[in-house]
Design a protein around this motif. Structure first.
Motif, PDB file in Angstrom:
ATOM      1  N   GLU A 158      49.937  43.140   2.227  1.00 57.41           N
ATOM      2  CA  GLU A 158      50.951  42.644   1.297  1.00 57.41           C
ATOM      3  C   GLU A 158      52.048  43.688   1.080  1.00 57.41           C
ATOM      4  OE1 GLU A 158      47.730  42.266   0.830  1.00 57.41           O
ATOM      5  OE2 GLU A 158      47.253  40.329  -0.080  1.00 57.41           O
TER       6      GLU A 158
ATOM      7  N   VAL B 109      54.264  43.867   4.331  1.00 58.29           N
ATOM      8  CA  VAL B 109      55.134  42.695   4.472  1.00 58.29           C
ATOM      9  C   VAL B 109      56.224  42.690   3.405  1.00 58.29           C
ATOM     10  CG1 VAL B 109      55.219  40.181   4.319  1.00 58.29           C
ATOM     11  CG2 VAL B 109      53.405  41.277   5.629  1.00 58.29           C
ATOM     12  N   SER B 110      55.857  42.941   2.146  1.00 60.41           N
ATOM     13  CA  SER B 110      56.818  42.856   1.051  1.00 60.41           C
ATOM     14  C   SER B 110      57.861  43.968   1.109  1.00 60.41           C
ATOM     15  CB  SER B 110      56.090  42.888  -0.298  1.00 60.41           C
ATOM     16  OG  SER B 110      55.292  41.739  -0.456  1.00 60.41           O
TER      17      SER B 110
ATOM     18  N   ASN C  34      55.283  36.018  -0.936  1.00 63.40           N
ATOM     19  CA  ASN C  34      54.094  36.615  -0.333  1.00 63.40           C
ATOM     20  C   ASN C  34      53.129  37.107  -1.404  1.00 63.40           C
ATOM     21  OD1 ASN C  34      52.287  38.021   1.440  1.00 63.40           O
ATOM     22  ND2 ASN C  34      53.466  39.875   1.121  1.00 63.40           N
TER      23      ASN C  34
ATOM     24  N   SER D 179      49.711  35.188  -2.168  1.00 65.01           N
ATOM     25  CA  SER D 179      48.487  35.951  -1.920  1.00 65.01           C
ATOM     26  C   SER D 179      47.584  35.951  -3.145  1.00 65.01           C
ATOM     27  CB  SER D 179      48.830  37.390  -1.520  1.00 65.01           C
ATOM     28  OG  SER D 179      49.465  37.432  -0.270  1.00 65.01           O
TER      29      SER D 179
ATOM     30  N   GLY E 288      56.153  32.205   3.434  1.00 67.89           N
ATOM     31  CA  GLY E 288      55.622  33.282   2.600  1.00 67.89           C
ATOM     32  C   GLY E 288      54.468  32.830   1.739  1.00 67.89           C
TER      33      GLY E 288
ATOM     34  N   VAL F  94      52.005  33.542   5.560  1.00 68.27           N
ATOM     35  CA  VAL F  94      52.008  34.986   5.307  1.00 68.27           C
ATOM     36  C   VAL F  94      51.042  35.341   4.185  1.00 68.27           C
ATOM     37  CG1 VAL F  94      53.419  36.964   4.641  1.00 68.27           C
ATOM     38  CG2 VAL F  94      54.360  35.216   6.147  1.00 68.27           C
ATOM     39  N   ALA F  95      51.047  34.550   3.106  1.00 70.58           N
ATOM     40  CA  ALA F  95      50.150  34.831   1.978  1.00 70.58           C
ATOM     41  C   ALA F  95      48.693  34.747   2.404  1.00 70.58           C
ATOM     42  CB  ALA F  95      50.422  33.840   0.843  1.00 70.58           C
TER      43      ALA F  95
ATOM     44  N   THR G 285      47.995  37.761   4.904  1.00 72.16           N
ATOM     45  CA  THR G 285      47.864  39.068   4.275  1.00 72.16           C
ATOM     46  C   THR G 285      46.675  39.123   3.313  1.00 72.16           C
ATOM     47  OG1 THR G 285      49.462  38.410   2.569  1.00 72.16           O
ATOM     48  CG2 THR G 285      50.309  39.627   4.467  1.00 72.16           C
TER      49      THR G 285
END
Length: 320
Positions: free
Chosen positions: A51, A54-55, A70, A74, A212, A216-217, A220
């Motif tokens: 996380e 990516v963030s 994200n 997550s 996201g 992605v969430a 991650t």
């Protein structure tokens, strides 16, 4: 090609989770500290690595919507899917420190996002933004959380683990190698999975915000999923719950704090809705502590969590 990359990343995640849980359990035994504390710190920090990567990269590149979605996605995945599946595998007992301190911290993260977000001038698609100053405030909250975490180690009411097998004895060198190696494999596996999944999702025409929140969430969060499932399977229930609680707090106070400090992060109406969903999930987690077996997430409660996530995901996809 994309599916091969996702499969390879998942394999690294599973291997890394196994190694990290063993190393974390050995650390807890070596220094006579609660596995809850290990889950809230070492494991949570390590599994929040994807996380963070990516963030922060998204913030640097100007894709702030991906950074925010994200983190919130997550956190929702962690609460509803990871705790849901883990408790369906094995009911999760929860330490009283987590009930009365950890979960309230989760609610505080949601309140902080709502309260700190300021009107974003000149941005018609947003209803608020986290400024650089807000990012520094979130980092201050993170420092307070760390102080709270280490105060748990001095408390007398720590969770007594009743695992299926006692924690392993390891030399200091081997224990450090397990923890470091597990973290590296988790982060590497998460990056490979996300890189493959994002390209695939974009080819399917999904928006950046939806990517996201979903791909992605979920990607991650795979380190948290792998670590918590492995911890639950091995009976390390304090680490399983502490990992999720700690990771969610890390994600908002540290990851989102650093991202906002780098570049102000506008919040869309969808982000506010996602944050409200995380707040409701955190509140449900607190209420579940007093239903059925007290201070425990039972199998049926885990099933409710998983169903709730599926329903919310369906709503987001159909309404986008």
């Amino acid at each position: 090609m994309f599916l091969l990359g996702m499969a390879g990343g998942l394999a690294l995640l599973i291997l890394g989770a196994e190694i990290l849980v063993r190393g974390g359990s050995a650390l807890a035994r070596r220094f006579n500290i609660s596995e809850l504390v290990v889950g809230l710190t070492i494991v949570a920090f390590g599994t929040s690595g994807p996380e963070m990567i990516v963030s922060v990269v998204s913030a640097v590149q100007g894709s702030t919507s991906l950074a925010v979605s994200n983190v919130l996605g997550s956190n929702l995945f962690n609460l509803l899917v990871i705790l849901g599946i883990s408790s369906m595998l094995s009911p999760l007992g929860v330490d009283k420190n987590t009930v009365w301190k950890g979960i309230p911290f989760l609610l505080l993260t949601c309140a902080a996002v709502f309260l700190l977000a300021e009107p974003a001038a000149g941005c018609p698609d947003t209803i608020g933004a986290l400024t650089r100053f807000d990012g520094y405030v979130l980092l201050c909250f993170f420092a307070i959380f760390l102080y709270y975490t280490f105060s748990i180690a001095k408390s007398s009411g720590e969770l007594q683990e009743t695992g299926k097998s006692p924690p392993e004895k390891m030399s200091g060198f081997l224990m450090s190698g397990f923890i470091a190696g597990g973290l590296v494999l988790l982060i590497l596996g998460g990056r490979i999975f996300v890189a493959s999944a994002v390209v695939l999702a974009k080819k399917l025409g999904m928006s950046e915000s939806l990517v996201g929140l979903t791909v992605v969430a979920a990607g991650t969060s795979l380190p948290e999923l792998a670590s918590s499932l492995m911890a639950a399977y091995r009976g390390r229930i304090g680490m399983a719950v502490g990992n999720v609680v700690g990771s969610n707090i890390f994600n908002v106070f540290l990851v989102l704090g650093v991202s906002a400090a780098i570049r102000p992060a506008p919040l869309s109406p969808g982000d506010f809705l996602d944050n409200a969903a995380v707040a409701l999930a955190s509140l449900a987690l607190f209420l579940f502590m007093f239903t059925g077996k007290k201070r425990s997430i039972d199998r049926w409660e885990g099933a409710v969590f998983v169903f709730a996530f599926a329903a919310y995901l369906w709503f987001k996809i159909t309404s986008s």
